[in-house]
Design an enzyme around this catalytic site. Sequence first.
Site, PDB file in Angstrom:
ATOM      1  N   HIS A 158       0.791  -1.139  -0.098  1.00  8.41           N
ATOM      2  CA  HIS A 158       0.050   0.173   0.124  1.00  8.41           C
ATOM      3  C   HIS A 158       0.928   1.223  -0.138  1.00  8.41           C
ATOM      4  O   HIS A 158       1.885   1.229   0.382  1.00  8.41           O
ATOM      5  CB  HIS A 158      -0.695   0.042   1.241  1.00  8.41           C
ATOM      6  CG  HIS A 158      -2.030  -0.998   1.366  1.00  8.41           C
ATOM      7  ND1 HIS A 158      -2.358  -1.777   2.599  1.00  8.41           N
ATOM      8  CD2 HIS A 158      -3.074  -1.039   0.516  1.00  8.41           C
ATOM      9  CE1 HIS A 158      -3.347  -2.394   2.052  1.00  8.41           C
ATOM     10  NE2 HIS A 158      -3.720  -2.123   0.999  1.00  8.41           N
ATOM     11  N   CYS A 189      -2.660   0.199   9.875  1.00 11.42           N
ATOM     12  CA  CYS A 189      -3.627  -0.623   9.615  1.00 11.42           C
ATOM     13  C   CYS A 189      -4.708  -0.702  10.570  1.00 11.42           C
ATOM     14  O   CYS A 189      -6.085  -1.326  10.245  1.00 11.42           O
ATOM     15  CB  CYS A 189      -3.055  -1.977   9.059  1.00 11.42           C
ATOM     16  SG  CYS A 189      -1.577  -1.834   8.336  1.00 11.42           S
TER      17      CYS A 189
HETATM   18  C1  CIR Z   1      -4.216  -7.620   3.419  1.00 11.38           C
HETATM   19  O1  CIR Z   1      -3.281  -8.197   2.552  1.00 11.38           O
HETATM   20  O2  CIR Z   1      -5.000  -6.977   2.896  1.00 11.38           O
HETATM   21  C2  CIR Z   1      -3.978  -7.886   4.808  1.00 11.38           C
HETATM   22  N1  CIR Z   1      -3.254  -9.195   5.054  1.00 11.38           N
HETATM   23  C3  CIR Z   1      -3.085  -6.885   5.425  1.00 11.38           C
HETATM   24  C4  CIR Z   1      -3.630  -5.608   4.957  1.00 11.38           C
HETATM   25  C5  CIR Z   1      -2.647  -4.385   5.831  1.00 11.38           C
HETATM   26  N2  CIR Z   1      -3.278  -3.051   5.779  1.00 11.38           N
HETATM   27  C6  CIR Z   1      -2.632  -2.044   5.561  1.00 11.38           C
HETATM   28  O3  CIR Z   1      -1.443  -2.072   5.485  1.00 11.38           O
HETATM   29  N3  CIR Z   1      -3.417  -0.763   5.562  1.00 11.38           N
END
Ligand code: CIR
Length: 252
Positions: free
Chosen positions: A159, A246
């Site tokens: 991201h 997150c």
């Molecule tokens: C994903 O791949 O969507 C989750 N395992 C991790 C999301 C992490 N979110 C973020 O960095 N905003």
Amino acid sequence: MLAITREISPAIARCELTFLPRAPIDLARARAQHLEYERALADAGCTVERLSTASDLPDSVFVEDIAVAVDECAVIMRPGAEPRRAETQVVAEALGRHRRLAFIHPPATIDGGDVLVVGRRVFVGRSRRTDDAGIEQLRAVLAPSGYEVIGMAVRGCLHLKSAVTAVSADTLLVNRAWIPADRFADFTLLDVDPAEPHAANALLVRDVVIYPAAFPHTRARLEAHGFEVRPVEMDELAKAEGAVTCCSLILR
Ligand code: CIR
């Protein structure tokens, strides 16, 4: 300030993974670290509202991806990973108690992890999760409230906020390898330590920087520049490609 968090799903072992190989996650340890993270949010002045989860929502702890909240409204995302779209309902209900809601509509996709709001500027990463249509819909919602939405390419990480976050109103912590840093020309840029490529994700709450304990060299850089750092252990959720921004949605 209100911080919305969400319980870690018992199914976290089935989380989405893009850049990391799957490694066993110790659920009890992950939950203990998450509790410590919520304590850091409370110490920084937030009221913490923790949402419950369900056994079929492996990634639901990562609430940041599900919405973007500004003073005027909250925009419910349409996550790029299809299995994550079921996470939106409970988060929308919670945000609807505090903000007018707007929604991103199919086929556009956008993850909140790709959206960095700094003042009236909203930087959005075009990534594996976020497409041009998602950026365009976010612009259509936020522009009438005076926000400038600026899209940019993200390469090599999940991201935008894996590569850049704000540690003050005018200072950004960056890993220039993953983003076109020249797009942030009027900010002071603080580089991560070269040995810590994942260290650009910091969570600013008031004037405290909540920050992973795993990055001592970059932390030393932050402290040398006068930032107040609150370290938190996040290594279990890091195995699910999660970091500090997150795990919460912060509302003023
Ligand atoms: C994903 O791949 O969507 C989750 N395992 C991790 C999301 C992490 N979110 C973020 O960095 N905003």
